[in-house]
Write a protein that holds these residues in place. Structure first.
Motif, PDB file in Angstrom:
ATOM      1  N   MET A  49       0.851  -1.205   0.000  1.00 13.81           N
ATOM      2  CA  MET A  49       0.000   0.000   0.000  1.00 13.81           C
ATOM      3  C   MET A  49       0.880   1.247   0.000  1.00 13.81           C
ATOM      4  SD  MET A  49      -2.992   1.050   2.710  1.00 13.81           S
ATOM      5  CE  MET A  49      -4.123  -0.315   2.676  1.00 13.81           C
ATOM      6  N   LYS A  50       0.522   2.207  -0.834  1.00 14.65           N
ATOM      7  CA  LYS A  50       1.325   3.441  -0.865  1.00 14.65           C
ATOM      8  C   LYS A  50       1.137   4.199   0.452  1.00 14.65           C
ATOM      9  CE  LYS A  50       1.936   4.495  -5.704  1.00 14.65           C
ATOM     10  NZ  LYS A  50       0.801   4.342  -6.601  1.00 14.65           N
ATOM     11  N   LEU A  51       2.157   5.020   0.804  1.00 12.57           N
ATOM     12  CA  LEU A  51       2.114   5.725   2.085  1.00 12.57           C
ATOM     13  C   LEU A  51       0.916   6.672   2.177  1.00 12.57           C
ATOM     14  CD1 LEU A  51       3.603   5.846   4.698  1.00 12.57           C
ATOM     15  CD2 LEU A  51       5.173   7.532   3.741  1.00 12.57           C
ATOM     16  N   TYR A  52       0.558   7.288   1.027  1.00 12.45           N
ATOM     17  CA  TYR A  52      -0.595   8.212   1.047  1.00 12.45           C
ATOM     18  C   TYR A  52      -1.878   7.453   1.387  1.00 12.45           C
ATOM     19  CZ  TYR A  52      -3.398  12.292  -0.050  1.00 12.45           C
ATOM     20  OH  TYR A  52      -4.245  13.373   0.044  1.00 12.45           O
ATOM     21  N   ALA A  53      -2.063   6.286   0.739  1.00 10.88           N
ATOM     22  CA  ALA A  53      -3.276   5.487   0.992  1.00 10.88           C
ATOM     23  C   ALA A  53      -3.310   5.002   2.440  1.00 10.88           C
ATOM     24  CB  ALA A  53      -3.329   4.310   0.019  1.00 10.88           C
ATOM     25  N   LEU A  54      -2.145   4.623   2.978  1.00  8.38           N
ATOM     26  CA  LEU A  54      -2.068   4.185   4.376  1.00  8.38           C
ATOM     27  C   LEU A  54      -2.443   5.335   5.312  1.00  8.38           C
ATOM     28  CD1 LEU A  54      -1.245   1.992   6.465  1.00  8.38           C
ATOM     29  CD2 LEU A  54       1.073   2.912   6.347  1.00  8.38           C
ATOM     30  N   SER A  55      -1.949   6.554   4.982  1.00  4.38           N
ATOM     31  CA  SER A  55      -2.262   7.730   5.810  1.00  4.38           C
ATOM     32  C   SER A  55      -3.757   8.003   5.794  1.00  4.38           C
ATOM     33  CB  SER A  55      -1.541   8.970   5.294  1.00  4.38           C
ATOM     34  OG  SER A  55      -0.172   8.777   5.378  1.00  4.38           O
ATOM     35  N   LEU A  56      -4.375   7.930   4.594  1.00  5.72           N
ATOM     36  CA  LEU A  56      -5.813   8.194   4.494  1.00  5.72           C
ATOM     37  C   LEU A  56      -6.595   7.153   5.291  1.00  5.72           C
ATOM     38  CD1 LEU A  56      -7.891  10.096   3.227  1.00  5.72           C
ATOM     39  CD2 LEU A  56      -7.917   8.648   1.197  1.00  5.72           C
ATOM     40  N   ALA A  71      -6.113   8.262  18.659  1.00  5.60           N
ATOM     41  CA  ALA A  71      -6.729   8.711  17.403  1.00  5.60           C
ATOM     42  C   ALA A  71      -6.267  10.122  17.039  1.00  5.60           C
ATOM     43  CB  ALA A  71      -8.257   8.659  17.514  1.00  5.60           C
ATOM     44  N   VAL A  72      -6.194  11.012  18.037  1.00  9.62           N
ATOM     45  CA  VAL A  72      -5.801  12.407  17.783  1.00  9.62           C
ATOM     46  C   VAL A  72      -4.383  12.472  17.200  1.00  9.62           C
ATOM     47  CG1 VAL A  72      -5.085  14.476  19.063  1.00  9.62           C
ATOM     48  CG2 VAL A  72      -7.380  13.564  19.368  1.00  9.62           C
ATOM     49  N   VAL A  73      -3.467  11.684  17.788  1.00  9.84           N
ATOM     50  CA  VAL A  73      -2.085  11.686  17.286  1.00  9.84           C
ATOM     51  C   VAL A  73      -2.071  11.197  15.828  1.00  9.84           C
ATOM     52  CG1 VAL A  73       0.183  10.616  17.566  1.00  9.84           C
ATOM     53  CG2 VAL A  73      -1.068  11.403  19.580  1.00  9.84           C
ATOM     54  N   LEU A  74      -2.827  10.116  15.551  1.00  8.27           N
ATOM     55  CA  LEU A  74      -2.838   9.560  14.188  1.00  8.27           C
ATOM     56  C   LEU A  74      -3.486  10.529  13.190  1.00  8.27           C
ATOM     57  CD1 LEU A  74      -3.733   5.814  14.913  1.00  8.27           C
ATOM     58  CD2 LEU A  74      -1.526   6.743  14.174  1.00  8.27           C
ATOM     59  N   ILE A  75      -4.578  11.200  13.596  1.00 10.42           N
ATOM     60  CA  ILE A  75      -5.259  12.153  12.696  1.00 10.42           C
ATOM     61  C   ILE A  75      -4.308  13.299  12.348  1.00 10.42           C
ATOM     62  CG2 ILE A  75      -7.106  13.885  12.558  1.00 10.42           C
ATOM     63  CD1 ILE A  75      -8.834  11.953  14.269  1.00 10.42           C
ATOM     64  N   LEU A  76      -3.614  13.800  13.372  1.00  6.84           N
ATOM     65  CA  LEU A  76      -2.706  14.935  13.154  1.00  6.84           C
ATOM     66  C   LEU A  76      -1.550  14.535  12.237  1.00  6.84           C
ATOM     67  CD1 LEU A  76      -2.330  17.880  14.028  1.00  6.84           C
ATOM     68  CD2 LEU A  76      -0.924  17.074  15.908  1.00  6.84           C
ATOM     69  N   LEU A  77      -0.889  13.406  12.551  1.00  7.01           N
ATOM     70  CA  LEU A  77       0.287  12.998  11.754  1.00  7.01           C
ATOM     71  C   LEU A  77      -0.123  12.657  10.317  1.00  7.01           C
ATOM     72  CD1 LEU A  77       2.312  10.794  14.282  1.00  7.01           C
ATOM     73  CD2 LEU A  77       2.738  13.173  13.612  1.00  7.01           C
ATOM     74  N   SER A  78      -1.213  11.881  10.152  1.00  5.01           N
ATOM     75  CA  SER A  78      -1.620  11.477   8.805  1.00  5.01           C
ATOM     76  C   SER A  78      -2.092  12.697   8.021  1.00  5.01           C
ATOM     77  CB  SER A  78      -2.719  10.404   8.864  1.00  5.01           C
ATOM     78  OG  SER A  78      -3.845  10.898   9.559  1.00  5.01           O
ATOM     79  N   GLY A  79      -2.867  13.589   8.682  1.00  3.87           N
ATOM     80  CA  GLY A  79      -3.375  14.782   7.990  1.00  3.87           C
ATOM     81  C   GLY A  79      -2.233  15.676   7.528  1.00  3.87           C
ATOM     82  N   TYR A 128       0.892  14.794   7.013  1.00  4.54           N
ATOM     83  CA  TYR A 128       1.637  14.113   5.949  1.00  4.54           C
ATOM     84  C   TYR A 128       0.927  14.292   4.596  1.00  4.54           C
ATOM     85  CZ  TYR A 128       3.258  10.645   2.739  1.00  4.54           C
ATOM     86  OH  TYR A 128       3.724  10.051   1.585  1.00  4.54           O
ATOM     87  N   MET A 129      -0.413  14.090   4.583  1.00  3.29           N
ATOM     88  CA  MET A 129      -1.143  14.209   3.302  1.00  3.29           C
ATOM     89  C   MET A 129      -1.096  15.635   2.767  1.00  3.29           C
ATOM     90  SD  MET A 129      -4.424  11.637   3.698  1.00  3.29           S
ATOM     91  CE  MET A 129      -5.035  12.317   5.229  1.00  3.29           C
ATOM     92  N   ASN A 189      -1.191  23.431  -3.468  1.00  2.20           N
ATOM     93  CA  ASN A 189      -2.228  22.649  -4.155  1.00  2.20           C
ATOM     94  C   ASN A 189      -3.320  22.145  -3.208  1.00  2.20           C
ATOM     95  OD1 ASN A 189      -0.797  22.816  -6.578  1.00  2.20           O
ATOM     96  ND2 ASN A 189       0.481  21.063  -5.986  1.00  2.20           N
ATOM     97  N   THR A 190      -3.195  22.470  -1.934  1.00  2.00           N
ATOM     98  CA  THR A 190      -4.176  21.972  -0.957  1.00  2.00           C
ATOM     99  C   THR A 190      -5.441  22.821  -1.050  1.00  2.00           C
ATOM    100  OG1 THR A 190      -2.368  21.281   0.487  1.00  2.00           O
ATOM    101  CG2 THR A 190      -4.509  21.485   1.506  1.00  2.00           C
TER     102      THR A 190
END
Ligand code: HEM
Length: 150
Positions: A1-8, A59-67, A69-70, A78-79
């Motif tokens: 799985m690509k890192l972007y898809a894993l983050s999402l 969950a908060v740590v994961l939302i912040l890091l993944s968000g 990163y994306m 481009n965001t």
């Protein structure tokens, strides 16, 4: 799985745990527990919220890091604006969570240990207000996510 898809994936499962848990607490457990006596109701909330708030901390740590990163992967220029708004409101939700976890919930735990039910009820009301606030913001942020597509 690509890192972007894993983050999402991590972003969306963490959001599900957080917002879904708040929905359950406010709209299902709260009315069901309201008929209990304070000496039963407050220890129940203290035990249930202690577990839930620990999961939300993860969950908060994961939302912040993944968000973040994306956002970096998209490139800030481009965001789209709804993602900037998502990040801003997401951080407000995280600060409100921190208050619920480290101020109101701590007061609830101390009051339950001391069997001080009036103080416990006041502390629980503090958590309730923050959960209502974050639940509304959570739905607004999900509407922003939908707005990216439209
Ligand atoms: C610091 C906080 C946050 C940042 C930096 C952030 C950032 C992002 C980014 C960059 C995407 C990817 C969009 C795409 O690939 O199209 C995304 C998707 C998403 N986020 Fe967040 N987010 C944050 C907080 C939240 C919160 C608190 C919620 C919900 C309560 C949320 C819900 C969603 C949803 C539902 C998507 C899927 C959108 C889609 O791809 O269609 N986010 N977020």
């Amino acid at each position: 799985m690509k890192l972007y898809a894993l983050s999402l994936f991590l972003h969306l499962t963490s959001v599900t745990v957080w917002v879904g848990g708040m929905f359950f607490a406010y709209l299902c457990l709260r009315p069901a527990a309201s008929s209990l006596k304070p000496e039963q109701r407050l220890p129940l909330w203290e035990a249930a919220l202690g577990r839930f708030l620990n999961w939300v901390g993860i969950a908060v740590v994961l939302i912040l890091l993944s968000g973040l990163y994306m956002m970096m992967a998209m490139g800030p220029a481009n965001t789209p604006w709804p993602i900037h708004a998502m990040a801003g409101l997401g951080i407000v939700m995280m600060l409100a969570f921190g208050h619920a976890r480290f101020a109101s919930y701590r007061r609830l735990r101390r009051a339950v240990q001391a069997q001080n039910w009036p103080d416990g009820a006041r502390a629980l009301d503090g958590v309730r207000r923050i959960v209502a606030f974050n639940l509304v913001l959570g739905f607004i942020v999900i509407a922003l996510a939908a707005a990216i597509r439209g």
